[in-house]
Design a protein around this motif. Structure first.
Motif, PDB file in Angstrom:
ATOM      1  N   LEU A 156       0.230  14.003  -7.129  1.00  0.00           N
ATOM      2  CA  LEU A 156       0.031  12.606  -7.526  1.00  0.00           C
ATOM      3  C   LEU A 156      -0.094  12.464  -9.038  1.00  0.00           C
ATOM      4  N   ILE A 159       3.316  13.273 -10.939  1.00  0.00           N
ATOM      5  CA  ILE A 159       4.246  12.134 -10.960  1.00  0.00           C
ATOM      6  C   ILE A 159       3.755  11.074 -11.948  1.00  0.00           C
ATOM      7  N   LEU A 160       2.431  10.831 -11.943  1.00  0.00           N
ATOM      8  CA  LEU A 160       1.840   9.837 -12.840  1.00  0.00           C
ATOM      9  C   LEU A 160       2.162  10.135 -14.297  1.00  0.00           C
ATOM     10  N   LEU A 163       6.111  10.099 -15.235  1.00  0.00           N
ATOM     11  CA  LEU A 163       6.664   8.779 -15.527  1.00  0.00           C
ATOM     12  C   LEU A 163       6.328   8.332 -16.948  1.00  0.00           C
ATOM     13  N   ILE A 194       7.370   0.310 -14.149  1.00  0.00           N
ATOM     14  CA  ILE A 194       7.311   1.378 -13.142  1.00  0.00           C
ATOM     15  C   ILE A 194       5.981   2.114 -13.229  1.00  0.00           C
ATOM     16  N   ASN A 195       5.506   2.350 -14.450  1.00  0.00           N
ATOM     17  CA  ASN A 195       4.219   3.031 -14.639  1.00  0.00           C
ATOM     18  C   ASN A 195       3.074   2.227 -14.034  1.00  0.00           C
ATOM     19  N   VAL A 197       3.323  -0.036 -11.625  1.00  0.00           N
ATOM     20  CA  VAL A 197       3.471  -0.076 -10.166  1.00  0.00           C
ATOM     21  C   VAL A 197       2.978   1.226  -9.549  1.00  0.00           C
ATOM     22  N   TYR A 198       3.417   2.358 -10.120  1.00  0.00           N
ATOM     23  CA  TYR A 198       2.990   3.641  -9.555  1.00  0.00           C
ATOM     24  C   TYR A 198       1.492   3.852  -9.768  1.00  0.00           C
ATOM     25  N   GLY A 199       0.976   3.459 -10.947  1.00  0.00           N
ATOM     26  CA  GLY A 199      -0.454   3.611 -11.203  1.00  0.00           C
ATOM     27  C   GLY A 199      -1.286   2.821 -10.214  1.00  0.00           C
ATOM     28  N   THR A 201      -0.231   1.894  -7.169  1.00  0.00           N
ATOM     29  CA  THR A 201      -0.034   2.551  -5.873  1.00  0.00           C
ATOM     30  C   THR A 201      -0.892   3.808  -5.767  1.00  0.00           C
ATOM     31  N   PHE A 202      -0.903   4.595  -6.820  1.00  0.00           N
ATOM     32  CA  PHE A 202      -1.717   5.813  -6.907  1.00  0.00           C
ATOM     33  C   PHE A 202      -3.187   5.480  -6.626  1.00  0.00           C
TER      34      PHE A 202
END
Length: 314
Positions: A156, A159-160, A163, A194-195, A197-199, A201-202
């Motif tokens: 996790l 990937i964080l 990106l 994207i960062n 969104v993923y952050g 989601t994370f």
């Protein structure tokens, strides 16, 4: 107009904005807190490693917490202690050092949750299925749980940061006391959609998973305790689970507070202190609660100090 420096190999940390009168007390507090964290956690890891009677699932899971506290605090506090005596313009860190520090700090925070999750599972098995505990919590299961706790966090966080590394940087000043993902991707002038969104989601996945596992395990433990007339079982459950739950709530609330304060730039100083204290407090409480509360560890320390008091006769 703001000056831009593209992909600079060095970055500047904003650091803590404290008065000269507060520098010495804060330095001493951080120094002795860090010293205690290292001595206490290294001591627990050493005791668990050399004492064969402590080679049990519960203590080996404690070992994971201690290692995590050592790594997480060592990535932040020594550097911060040095930066406190540097002028703002000289708080320089290379980009690669910053990425490593950010990775380590996010691993610390994420692994704190995942390790506490597998510890909750261990307590659930011990209290709800005591007769099958040895069958379920085998060495193989313990290895699987440990690898899962660290492996999930590694993926996790990898990937964080991955990106963020892909972005070009146009700024060099980090609005933080130490490197973290949010401060790093804010250095970019590119789209960070994207960062974000993923952050998000994370964060949702981590918090939902940890909260869900705690609610599930503690609900089942509570049901067992309420329906059982075994006072010894209830006492054991209260003792082990209450401390575990308190530490988890401290971790959860501090994490949520830091994330919330990121949305309020005017409260940046408060966010800095809370993010720092979340590392320090958990690093101090873990060895006190999980180490000193353990009868086996206290018994080992008692035998160790008693043996030193015995002088050889001539």
């Amino acid at each position: 107009m703001e000056n831009y420096t593209y992909n600079s190999p060095t970055l500047q940390l904003e650091g803590l904005n404290v008065s000269k009168d507060s520098t010495y007390p804060l330095f001493l507090f951080l120094f002795f807190s860090y010293l205690f964290i290292i001595v206490a956690n290294v001591g627990i890891t050493f005791i668990v490693f050399i004492e064969k009677t402590l080679h049990q699932p519960m203590y080996l899971l404690y070992w994971n917490l201690s290692v995590n506290d050592i790594l997480g605090n060592s990535a932040i506090v020594p550097r911060l202690l040095i930066d406190m005596w540097q002028p703002a313009s000289e708080r320089i860190i290379t980009y690669y050092e910053c990425v490593i520090q950010a990775f380590t700090t996010h691993m610390f925070n994420t692994t704190s949750h995942t390790v506490l999750m597998i510890m909750a599972f261990d307590r659930y098995v011990a209290i709800c299925n005591p007769l099958r505990y040895a069958v379920i919590m085998t060495n193989k299961m313990l290895i699987k749980l440990t690898v899962s706790a660290w492996g999930v966090a590694f993926i996790l966080v990898g990937i964080l940061l991955g990106l963020t590394i892909r972005l070009n940087r146009c700024r060099t000043l980090m609005r933080s006391i130490y490197c973290n993902n949010a401060a790093l991707f804010k250095l970019s002038c590119e789209s960070v959609f994207i960062n974000n969104v993923y952050g998000l989601t994370f964060t949702v996945v981590l918090f939902t998973g940890s909260i869900g596992s705690m609610v599930l395990t503690y609900t089942k433990i509570t049901v067992i305790c309420l329906t059982s007339n075994n006072k010894s079982l209830n006492s054991k459950a209260l003792k082990t689970c209450s401390t575990h739950l308190v530490l988890y709530l401290i971790l959860l609330l501090s994490g949520m507070t830091v994330i919330t304060l990121h949305r309020f730039p005017q409260l940046s100083e408060g966010r800095k202190m809370i993010s720092l204290l979340s590392h320090i407090i958990t690093g101090i409480l873990n060895p006190i609660i999980y180490g000193m509360q353990s009868k086996e560890i206290r018994r080992f320390l008692s035998k160790l100090f008693d043996s030193k008091k015995v002088l050889p006769s001539f």
